[in-house]
Scaffold this motif. Structure first.
Motif, PDB file in Angstrom:
ATOM      1  N   VAL A  60       0.861  -1.177   0.000  1.00 44.08           N
ATOM      2  CA  VAL A  60       0.000   0.000   0.000  1.00 44.08           C
ATOM      3  C   VAL A  60       0.898   1.227   0.000  1.00 44.08           C
ATOM      4  O   VAL A  60       1.601   1.492   0.984  1.00 44.08           O
ATOM      5  CB  VAL A  60      -0.923   0.023   1.231  1.00 44.08           C
ATOM      6  CG1 VAL A  60      -1.778   1.275   1.225  1.00 44.08           C
ATOM      7  CG2 VAL A  60      -1.807  -1.216   1.263  1.00 44.08           C
ATOM      8  N   ASP A  61       0.913   1.929  -1.110  1.00 46.50           N
ATOM      9  CA  ASP A  61       1.759   3.120  -1.246  1.00 46.50           C
ATOM     10  C   ASP A  61       3.208   2.820  -0.852  1.00 46.50           C
ATOM     11  O   ASP A  61       3.860   3.597  -0.148  1.00 46.50           O
ATOM     12  CB  ASP A  61       1.201   4.277  -0.415  1.00 46.50           C
ATOM     13  CG  ASP A  61      -0.186   4.699  -0.874  1.00 46.50           C
ATOM     14  OD1 ASP A  61      -0.501   4.488  -2.063  1.00 46.50           O
ATOM     15  OD2 ASP A  61      -0.958   5.226  -0.061  1.00 46.50           O
ATOM     16  N   GLY A  62       3.691   1.663  -1.303  1.00 42.57           N
ATOM     17  CA  GLY A  62       5.083   1.287  -1.082  1.00 42.57           C
ATOM     18  C   GLY A  62       5.340   0.528   0.196  1.00 42.57           C
ATOM     19  O   GLY A  62       6.453   0.014   0.393  1.00 42.57           O
ATOM     20  N   GLU A  63       4.350   0.420   1.094  1.00 44.72           N
ATOM     21  CA  GLU A  63       4.537  -0.273   2.371  1.00 44.72           C
ATOM     22  C   GLU A  63       3.948  -1.674   2.292  1.00 44.72           C
ATOM     23  O   GLU A  63       2.792  -1.853   1.896  1.00 44.72           O
ATOM     24  CB  GLU A  63       3.867   0.511   3.497  1.00 44.72           C
ATOM     25  CG  GLU A  63       4.094  -0.077   4.873  1.00 44.72           C
ATOM     26  CD  GLU A  63       3.520   0.780   5.990  1.00 44.72           C
ATOM     27  OE1 GLU A  63       3.693   0.407   7.163  1.00 44.72           O
ATOM     28  OE2 GLU A  63       2.895   1.809   5.674  1.00 44.72           O
ATOM     29  N   ASP A  64       4.747  -2.670   2.681  1.00 46.91           N
ATOM     30  CA  ASP A  64       4.284  -4.052   2.662  1.00 46.91           C
ATOM     31  C   ASP A  64       3.098  -4.194   3.613  1.00 46.91           C
ATOM     32  O   ASP A  64       3.173  -3.836   4.787  1.00 46.91           O
ATOM     33  CB  ASP A  64       5.411  -4.980   3.100  1.00 46.91           C
ATOM     34  CG  ASP A  64       5.126  -6.435   2.764  1.00 46.91           C
ATOM     35  OD1 ASP A  64       3.978  -6.871   2.968  1.00 46.91           O
ATOM     36  OD2 ASP A  64       6.039  -7.129   2.295  1.00 46.91           O
ATOM     37  N   ILE A  65       2.004  -4.752   3.114  1.00 48.03           N
ATOM     38  CA  ILE A  65       0.766  -4.767   3.878  1.00 48.03           C
ATOM     39  C   ILE A  65       0.876  -5.629   5.134  1.00 48.03           C
ATOM     40  O   ILE A  65       0.222  -5.342   6.149  1.00 48.03           O
ATOM     41  CB  ILE A  65      -0.401  -5.250   2.980  1.00 48.03           C
ATOM     42  CG1 ILE A  65      -1.740  -4.859   3.601  1.00 48.03           C
ATOM     43  CG2 ILE A  65      -0.328  -6.726   2.701  1.00 48.03           C
ATOM     44  CD1 ILE A  65      -2.910  -5.051   2.664  1.00 48.03           C
ATOM     45  N   ILE A  66       1.717  -6.655   5.104  1.00 47.36           N
ATOM     46  CA  ILE A  66       1.817  -7.526   6.280  1.00 47.36           C
ATOM     47  C   ILE A  66       2.599  -6.862   7.404  1.00 47.36           C
ATOM     48  O   ILE A  66       2.566  -7.343   8.548  1.00 47.36           O
ATOM     49  CB  ILE A  66       2.434  -8.892   5.921  1.00 47.36           C
ATOM     50  CG1 ILE A  66       3.873  -8.726   5.433  1.00 47.36           C
ATOM     51  CG2 ILE A  66       1.582  -9.621   4.905  1.00 47.36           C
ATOM     52  CD1 ILE A  66       4.583 -10.050   5.222  1.00 47.36           C
ATOM     53  N   ARG A  67       3.295  -5.766   7.115  1.00 47.60           N
ATOM     54  CA  ARG A  67       4.021  -5.042   8.157  1.00 47.60           C
ATOM     55  C   ARG A  67       3.196  -3.902   8.745  1.00 47.60           C
ATOM     56  O   ARG A  67       3.634  -3.253   9.692  1.00 47.60           O
ATOM     57  CB  ARG A  67       5.330  -4.492   7.589  1.00 47.60           C
ATOM     58  CG  ARG A  67       6.288  -5.590   7.141  1.00 47.60           C
ATOM     59  CD  ARG A  67       7.584  -5.024   6.614  1.00 47.60           C
ATOM     60  NE  ARG A  67       8.482  -6.094   6.179  1.00 47.60           N
ATOM     61  CZ  ARG A  67       9.649  -5.894   5.594  1.00 47.60           C
ATOM     62  NH1 ARG A  67      10.082  -4.655   5.379  1.00 47.60           N
ATOM     63  NH2 ARG A  67      10.395  -6.921   5.247  1.00 47.60           N
ATOM     64  N   MET A  68       2.027  -3.675   8.207  1.00 44.69           N
ATOM     65  CA  MET A  68       1.153  -2.633   8.720  1.00 44.69           C
ATOM     66  C   MET A  68       0.338  -3.166   9.894  1.00 44.69           C
ATOM     67  O   MET A  68      -0.018  -4.346   9.935  1.00 44.69           O
ATOM     68  CB  MET A  68       0.207  -2.137   7.623  1.00 44.69           C
ATOM     69  CG  MET A  68       0.905  -1.552   6.411  1.00 44.69           C
ATOM     70  SD  MET A  68      -0.235  -1.205   5.039  1.00 44.69           S
ATOM     71  CE  MET A  68      -1.149   0.191   5.711  1.00 44.69           C
ATOM     72  N   SER A  69       0.024  -2.305  10.847  1.00 46.10           N
ATOM     73  CA  SER A  69      -0.874  -2.699  11.920  1.00 46.10           C
ATOM     74  C   SER A  69      -2.276  -2.884  11.361  1.00 46.10           C
ATOM     75  O   SER A  69      -2.617  -2.357  10.293  1.00 46.10           O
ATOM     76  CB  SER A  69      -0.899  -1.633  13.018  1.00 46.10           C
ATOM     77  OG  SER A  69      -1.524  -0.449  12.542  1.00 46.10           O
ATOM     78  N   SER A  70      -3.108  -3.655  12.049  1.00 42.99           N
ATOM     79  CA  SER A  70      -4.474  -3.878  11.573  1.00 42.99           C
ATOM     80  C   SER A  70      -5.242  -2.576  11.481  1.00 42.99           C
ATOM     81  O   SER A  70      -6.051  -2.383  10.567  1.00 42.99           O
ATOM     82  CB  SER A  70      -5.195  -4.865  12.492  1.00 42.99           C
ATOM     83  OG  SER A  70      -5.224  -4.382  13.825  1.00 42.99           O
ATOM     84  N   ARG A  71      -4.994  -1.649  12.398  1.00 38.38           N
ATOM     85  CA  ARG A  71      -5.675  -0.350  12.351  1.00 38.38           C
ATOM     86  C   ARG A  71      -5.232   0.458  11.134  1.00 38.38           C
ATOM     87  O   ARG A  71      -6.058   1.075  10.452  1.00 38.38           O
ATOM     88  CB  ARG A  71      -5.423   0.432  13.636  1.00 38.38           C
ATOM     89  CG  ARG A  71      -6.158   1.769  13.713  1.00 38.38           C
ATOM     90  CD  ARG A  71      -5.878   2.475  15.030  1.00 38.38           C
ATOM     91  NE  ARG A  71      -6.518   1.799  16.134  1.00 38.38           N
ATOM     92  CZ  ARG A  71      -7.736   2.082  16.569  1.00 38.38           C
ATOM     93  NH1 ARG A  71      -8.456   3.026  15.979  1.00 38.38           N
ATOM     94  NH2 ARG A  71      -8.238   1.438  17.597  1.00 38.38           N
ATOM     95  N   SER A  72      -3.942   0.437  10.848  1.00 39.49           N
ATOM     96  CA  SER A  72      -3.434   1.172   9.680  1.00 39.49           C
ATOM     97  C   SER A  72      -3.992   0.592   8.390  1.00 39.49           C
ATOM     98  O   SER A  72      -4.352   1.325   7.469  1.00 39.49           O
ATOM     99  CB  SER A  72      -1.901   1.142   9.657  1.00 39.49           C
ATOM    100  OG  SER A  72      -1.369   1.850  10.750  1.00 39.49           O
ATOM    101  N   ARG A  73      -4.045  -0.747   8.314  1.00 35.63           N
ATOM    102  CA  ARG A  73      -4.630  -1.379   7.131  1.00 35.63           C
ATOM    103  C   ARG A  73      -6.091  -0.989   6.966  1.00 35.63           C
ATOM    104  O   ARG A  73      -6.561  -0.715   5.856  1.00 35.63           O
ATOM    105  CB  ARG A  73      -4.510  -2.906   7.218  1.00 35.63           C
ATOM    106  CG  ARG A  73      -3.172  -3.466   6.858  1.00 35.63           C
ATOM    107  CD  ARG A  73      -3.258  -4.939   6.513  1.00 35.63           C
ATOM    108  NE  ARG A  73      -3.839  -5.732   7.577  1.00 35.63           N
ATOM    109  CZ  ARG A  73      -3.141  -6.320   8.539  1.00 35.63           C
ATOM    110  NH1 ARG A  73      -1.826  -6.194   8.566  1.00 35.63           N
ATOM    111  NH2 ARG A  73      -3.746  -7.028   9.466  1.00 35.63           N
ATOM    112  N   ALA A  74      -6.832  -0.980   8.065  1.00 36.54           N
ATOM    113  CA  ALA A  74      -8.259  -0.654   8.000  1.00 36.54           C
ATOM    114  C   ALA A  74      -8.489   0.791   7.590  1.00 36.54           C
ATOM    115  O   ALA A  74      -9.497   1.102   6.952  1.00 36.54           O
ATOM    116  CB  ALA A  74      -8.920  -0.938   9.341  1.00 36.54           C
ATOM    117  N   ARG A  75      -7.568   1.671   7.958  1.00 36.37           N
ATOM    118  CA  ARG A  75      -7.703   3.073   7.518  1.00 36.37           C
ATOM    119  C   ARG A  75      -7.352   3.218   6.048  1.00 36.37           C
ATOM    120  O   ARG A  75      -7.916   4.050   5.341  1.00 36.37           O
ATOM    121  CB  ARG A  75      -6.811   3.987   8.361  1.00 36.37           C
ATOM    122  CG  ARG A  75      -7.311   4.243   9.766  1.00 36.37           C
ATOM    123  CD  ARG A  75      -6.619   5.448  10.379  1.00 36.37           C
ATOM    124  NE  ARG A  75      -5.182   5.257  10.472  1.00 36.37           N
ATOM    125  CZ  ARG A  75      -4.539   4.816  11.553  1.00 36.37           C
ATOM    126  NH1 ARG A  75      -5.242   4.491  12.632  1.00 36.37           N
ATOM    127  NH2 ARG A  75      -3.237   4.677  11.564  1.00 36.37           N
TER     128      ARG A  75
END
Length: 250
Positions: A60-75
């Motif tokens: 997502v915009d260059g950031e690996d989705i599995i390294r994002m927090s669940s809240r960040s992914r949901a936003r």
């Protein structure tokens, strides 16, 4: 900046549902996901939203989705499933407000976002009604409003037109395009070839879990590609100076 899938493979119970899929959902554009039954369309959206285990890379915009927090992914990503069920006896505005849960916002901001989502989906008139009293089409619009209330950067919708009558299909296509025009990336699984051409800037054509073609919709949804994937013949119609393809036989 984009929501991108790079060489993504999904295997479930020994079956390969997606096979080395590479695709992009670009900000400011609507991407239609098409293919025959079982092609992997819904699986692609679920992989893009990190709702199913996948090999390869989703960013997502260059950031690996599995390294994002669940809240960040949901936003970042709003996901509307194909058969979204409602298990709560809540009023419509309360259901839509659930889309604000990933945000740590002031109550005034949450209410404003909820009201905007109700307005753009034409559901404000029954905001105080229990959702269980609504028709299937009305409920589908409310569930879309819940996703929109979260103001995601990327909206992934699995067959959002399926439960709607033709007038509301046209309205929803216009709203999805307006949401993309505001800077978001929108990906929509569709079966209606004509609606896909009207709605989408880009298209991903799947068959057997693989990408047959991806890119600008006019380059992807060609007579040759449609014959290859769906086994259909098409004829051209003109719409506001643009050539569209309509199925006419097999």
């Amino acid at each position: 900046m984009a929501l991108s899938l790079d060489d993504v493979t999904v295997r479930v119970g020994g079956a390969t549902l997606l096979d080395r899929v590479t695709a992009t959902v670009a900000p400011g554009r609507v991407t239609a996901i098409l293919g025959p039954n079982g092609a992997g369309k819904s699986t692609l959206l679920r992989a893009a939203a990190a709702l199913i285990r996948a090999d390869g890379r989703v960013c997502v915009d260059g950031e690996d989705i599995i390294r994002m927090s669940s809240r960040s992914r949901a936003r970042a990503i709003g996901y509307l499933p194909q058969d979204a069920a409602v298990h709560w006896n809540l009023r419509v505005h309360e259901v839509v407000a659930l889309g604000r849960l990933p945000h740590a916002a002031l109550p005034m901001e949450d209410r404003a976002a909820t009201d905007r989502a109700l307005a753009v989906t034409a559901t404000s008139a029954f905001a105080d009604r229990p959702i269980v009293t609504l028709s299937g089409g009305e409920r589908a619009r409310v569930l879309l409003a819940r996703v929109l209330a979260g103001e995601p950067r990327y909206l992934l919708a699995d067959e959002p037109l399926a439960a709607l009558d033709p007038a509301h299909q046209i309205d929803l296509v216009a709203r999805l395009r307006a949401y993309a025009a505001g800077g978001a990336g929108v990906a929509v699984v569709v079966h209606d070839l004509l609606q896909a051409q009207v709605a989408a800037d880009d298209a991903v054509l799947l068959d057997g879990g693989r990408v047959v073609a991806a890119g600008p919709s006019g380059d992807v949804l060609t007579p040759d590609n449609l014959a290859r994937v769906f086994g259909i013949r098409v004829a051209a119609v003109e719409n506001q100076g643009r050539k569209l393809w309509v199925p006419v036989g097999r």
